[in-house]
Design a protein around this motif. Sequence first.
Motif, mmCIF file in Angstrom:
data_model
loop_
_atom_site.group_PDB
_atom_site.id
_atom_site.type_symbol
_atom_site.label_atom_id
_atom_site.label_comp_id
_atom_site.label_asym_id
_atom_site.label_seq_id
_atom_site.Cartn_x
_atom_site.Cartn_y
_atom_site.Cartn_z
ATOM 1 N N LEU A 94 14.186 9.906 -8.144
ATOM 2 C CA LEU A 94 13.357 10.295 -6.838
ATOM 3 C C LEU A 94 14.191 10.098 -5.619
ATOM 4 O O LEU A 94 14.689 9.069 -5.205
ATOM 5 C CB LEU A 94 12.121 9.555 -6.753
ATOM 6 C CG LEU A 94 11.594 9.657 -5.440
ATOM 7 C CD1 LEU A 94 10.743 11.255 -5.365
ATOM 8 C CD2 LEU A 94 10.358 8.510 -5.270
ATOM 9 N N PRO A 95 14.711 11.363 -5.052
ATOM 10 C CA PRO A 95 15.319 11.133 -3.513
ATOM 11 C C PRO A 95 14.530 10.651 -2.419
ATOM 12 O O PRO A 95 13.465 11.165 -2.361
ATOM 13 C CB PRO A 95 15.805 12.531 -3.571
ATOM 14 C CG PRO A 95 15.581 13.401 -4.705
ATOM 15 C CD PRO A 95 14.376 12.725 -5.256
ATOM 16 N N VAL A 96 15.146 9.689 -1.636
ATOM 17 C CA VAL A 96 14.424 9.241 -0.590
ATOM 18 C C VAL A 96 15.245 9.390 0.610
ATOM 19 O O VAL A 96 16.206 8.995 0.562
ATOM 20 C CB VAL A 96 13.890 7.574 -0.672
ATOM 21 C CG1 VAL A 96 13.292 7.108 0.406
ATOM 22 C CG2 VAL A 96 13.275 7.378 -1.900
ATOM 23 N N ALA A 118 0.867 -1.113 -0.085
ATOM 24 C CA ALA A 118 0.231 -0.061 0.004
ATOM 25 C C ALA A 118 0.895 1.214 0.124
ATOM 26 O O ALA A 118 0.530 2.249 -0.582
ATOM 27 C CB ALA A 118 -0.969 0.168 1.451
ATOM 28 N N THR A 119 1.969 1.145 0.591
ATOM 29 C CA THR A 119 2.900 2.362 0.850
ATOM 30 C C THR A 119 3.409 2.739 -0.565
ATOM 31 O O THR A 119 3.659 3.785 -0.889
ATOM 32 C CB THR A 119 3.907 2.265 1.846
ATOM 33 O OG1 THR A 119 3.209 1.696 3.184
ATOM 34 C CG2 THR A 119 4.850 3.301 2.297
ATOM 35 N N ILE A 120 3.847 1.542 -1.223
ATOM 36 C CA ILE A 120 4.571 1.869 -2.586
ATOM 37 C C ILE A 120 3.340 2.608 -3.398
ATOM 38 O O ILE A 120 3.856 3.543 -4.161
ATOM 39 C CB ILE A 120 4.695 0.467 -2.974
ATOM 40 C CG1 ILE A 120 6.170 -0.119 -2.739
ATOM 41 C CG2 ILE A 120 5.198 0.670 -4.719
ATOM 42 C CD1 ILE A 120 6.438 -1.619 -2.794
ATOM 43 N N ARG A 150 12.612 -2.585 0.152
ATOM 44 C CA ARG A 150 11.522 -2.972 -0.868
ATOM 45 C C ARG A 150 10.886 -1.744 -1.388
ATOM 46 O O ARG A 150 10.577 -1.505 -2.551
ATOM 47 C CB ARG A 150 10.507 -4.071 -0.316
ATOM 48 C CG ARG A 150 9.820 -4.530 -1.553
ATOM 49 C CD ARG A 150 9.254 -5.850 -1.201
ATOM 50 N NE ARG A 150 8.135 -6.209 -0.439
ATOM 51 C CZ ARG A 150 6.949 -6.098 -0.757
ATOM 52 N NH1 ARG A 150 6.518 -5.460 -2.064
ATOM 53 N NH2 ARG A 150 5.832 -6.118 -0.026
ATOM 54 N N ILE A 151 10.357 -0.938 -0.538
ATOM 55 C CA ILE A 151 9.574 0.460 -1.027
ATOM 56 C C ILE A 151 10.784 1.105 -1.917
ATOM 57 O O ILE A 151 10.276 1.737 -2.902
ATOM 58 C CB ILE A 151 9.084 0.956 0.221
ATOM 59 C CG1 ILE A 151 8.040 0.339 0.820
ATOM 60 C CG2 ILE A 151 8.573 2.600 -0.211
ATOM 61 C CD1 ILE A 151 7.767 0.927 2.296
ATOM 62 N N ILE A 152 11.744 1.395 -1.333
ATOM 63 C CA ILE A 152 12.715 2.322 -2.119
ATOM 64 C C ILE A 152 13.071 1.709 -3.144
ATOM 65 O O ILE A 152 13.154 2.355 -4.289
ATOM 66 C CB ILE A 152 14.032 2.414 -1.077
ATOM 67 C CG1 ILE A 152 13.403 3.282 0.174
ATOM 68 C CG2 ILE A 152 15.190 3.426 -1.843
ATOM 69 C CD1 ILE A 152 14.514 3.318 1.363
ATOM 70 N N SER A 153 13.189 0.308 -3.199
ATOM 71 C CA SER A 153 13.876 -0.051 -4.507
ATOM 72 C C SER A 153 12.631 -0.074 -5.528
ATOM 73 O O SER A 153 13.011 0.169 -6.753
ATOM 74 C CB SER A 153 14.179 -1.589 -4.401
ATOM 75 O OG SER A 153 13.829 -2.521 -5.131
ATOM 76 N N GLU A 154 11.469 -0.440 -5.338
ATOM 77 C CA GLU A 154 10.380 -0.219 -6.385
ATOM 78 C C GLU A 154 9.992 1.087 -6.653
ATOM 79 O O GLU A 154 9.970 1.491 -8.038
ATOM 80 C CB GLU A 154 8.928 -0.827 -5.542
ATOM 81 C CG GLU A 154 7.916 -0.731 -6.360
ATOM 82 C CD GLU A 154 8.087 -1.953 -7.543
ATOM 83 O OE1 GLU A 154 8.764 -2.705 -7.744
ATOM 84 O OE2 GLU A 154 7.186 -1.483 -8.777
ATOM 85 N N LEU A 155 10.067 2.165 -5.668
ATOM 86 C CA LEU A 155 9.905 3.380 -6.043
ATOM 87 C C LEU A 155 11.010 4.292 -7.022
ATOM 88 O O LEU A 155 10.652 4.744 -8.064
ATOM 89 C CB LEU A 155 9.794 4.284 -4.706
ATOM 90 C CG LEU A 155 8.818 4.348 -4.009
ATOM 91 C CD1 LEU A 155 8.897 5.283 -2.911
ATOM 92 C CD2 LEU A 155 7.405 4.904 -4.636
ATOM 93 N N SER A 157 3.769 6.468 -4.679
ATOM 94 C CA SER A 157 3.782 6.691 -6.192
ATOM 95 C C SER A 157 2.722 7.439 -6.760
ATOM 96 O O SER A 157 3.125 8.755 -7.366
ATOM 97 C CB SER A 157 3.610 5.342 -6.918
ATOM 98 O OG SER A 157 4.602 4.486 -6.640
ATOM 99 N N ARG A 158 1.674 7.630 -6.074
ATOM 100 C CA ARG A 158 0.564 8.518 -6.434
ATOM 101 C C ARG A 158 1.158 10.003 -6.087
ATOM 102 O O ARG A 158 0.826 11.129 -6.617
ATOM 103 C CB ARG A 158 -0.629 8.394 -5.566
ATOM 104 C CG ARG A 158 -1.442 7.181 -6.328
ATOM 105 C CD ARG A 158 -1.846 7.296 -7.716
ATOM 106 N NE ARG A 158 -2.504 6.347 -8.290
ATOM 107 C CZ ARG A 158 -3.928 6.132 -8.418
ATOM 108 N NH1 ARG A 158 -4.699 7.141 -8.188
ATOM 109 N NH2 ARG A 158 -4.533 5.027 -8.838
ATOM 110 N N GLN A 159 1.681 10.037 -4.580
ATOM 111 C CA GLN A 159 2.250 11.536 -4.320
ATOM 112 C C GLN A 159 3.295 11.793 -5.262
ATOM 113 O O GLN A 159 3.254 13.161 -5.533
ATOM 114 C CB GLN A 159 2.758 11.465 -2.893
ATOM 115 C CG GLN A 159 1.831 10.963 -1.737
ATOM 116 C CD GLN A 159 2.493 11.028 -0.452
ATOM 117 O OE1 GLN A 159 3.459 11.599 -0.131
ATOM 118 N NE2 GLN A 159 1.822 10.354 0.376
#
Length: 344
Positions: free
Chosen positions: A240-242, A187-189, A228-233, A193-195
């Motif tokens: 995109l900087p995280v 869900a967070t991914i 996982r979130i960072i790699s997918e984003l 992504s929408r943001q």
Amino acid sequence: MTPNAKPLLRALAGEALPTPPVWLMRQAGRYLPEYRATREKAGSFLDLCYNPELATEVTLQPIQRFGFDAAILFADILLVPQALGADVTFVQGEGPRLSTVTSPEDLARLGPVDAIHDTLSPVYETVSRLSTALPSDVTLIGFAGAPWTVATYMIAGRGTPSQEPARRLLMQQPEVFFALLDKITDATIEYLSRQVEAGAEVVKLFDSWAGSLSAPDFGPVCLEPNRRIISELKSRYPNLPVIAFPRGAGGAYERFVAESGADCVGLDQHVPLDWARERLQPKICVQGNLDPMLMVEGGEKLDRAAKTICETLGDGPFVFNLGHGITPDADPANVERLLRAVRG
Ligand SMILES: Cc1c2[nH]c(c1CCC(=O)O)Cc1[nH]c(c(CCC(=O)O)c1C)Cc1[nH]c(c(CCC(=O)O)c1C)Cc1[nH]c(c(C)c1CCC(=O)O)C2
């Protein structure tokens, strides 16, 4: 303006700036009278989060008053549980209350990940309004809670001193625990992504309770979902900087920096500055880490602490911030004092 001209983006890209970019966690909040007035107008805190006009207004308030280098979307990490079907309320003076997830049946009652946008679309609208309203040198940060921290609230149904209910579920029903963690991660991914699609230029993951995990649990429960979130984003948005914030991770900050894939790591106020400079900063931009209590205390103690942080971390990529959110009893005059100490 060149793409990387904004100070925050330059620091996140690894540049050491003569004056560090500065923003504060919870910079839009109850310590500001204008925030309290808008919140009153909105009704409840959640009504404010889902009202694009008023959420935009409160996001901009600290930018207008103080001139920070970044604006952080006004929202809350508990909107994702709500979008997944949990009941969420904020009890005045007591904090959040949620329906709990402690069994396979509770888990099965949550909605599908692709339905979250029905609830969260006003947040994307806020991001989109902010991306046009902000001054050209101010960076817009989107955010979400990291899965472990969000899970602690979904499992306990409230904030807890040492996240015991969530750690107990991890120990007693690991299948339920990891299925929930995975769902929050997915869900967070989609949420982040929408943001980004709506105009967020940077995203930040808040893992506020990373410090309550045992050393063996830190990898699978904190680090892995962040990774996982960072790699997918990054596969969707390569530039995109995280920023990631595994608050309280202690010695595990080193492993987090090496393996998470984040561009910047938020340091809590317990991280020793010299250690951060030697062990973390050669690999990554660091952000932090003034004790938030100094924003209540003020005076020369505040000046000295801010200067020490700038002197120790200022030769490498660095973003000035607090070690945790600014508290409701902070004095706005101390924020101005802090900015003078940091910017000269
Ligand atoms: C754990 C967590 C939450 N929310 C958040 C975290 C992670 C960071 C951290 O550790 O502080 C993150 C958050 N919450 C809020 C933001 C907005 C952006 C910002 O200015 O930083 C962000 C980034 C607004 C908020 N979120 C909340 C407020 C205060 C609500 C009010 O106006 O009454 C604000 C401005 C409420 C909130 N939200 C949450 C709690 C436990 C509470 C109640 C405690 C409190 O009242 O401070 C969950």
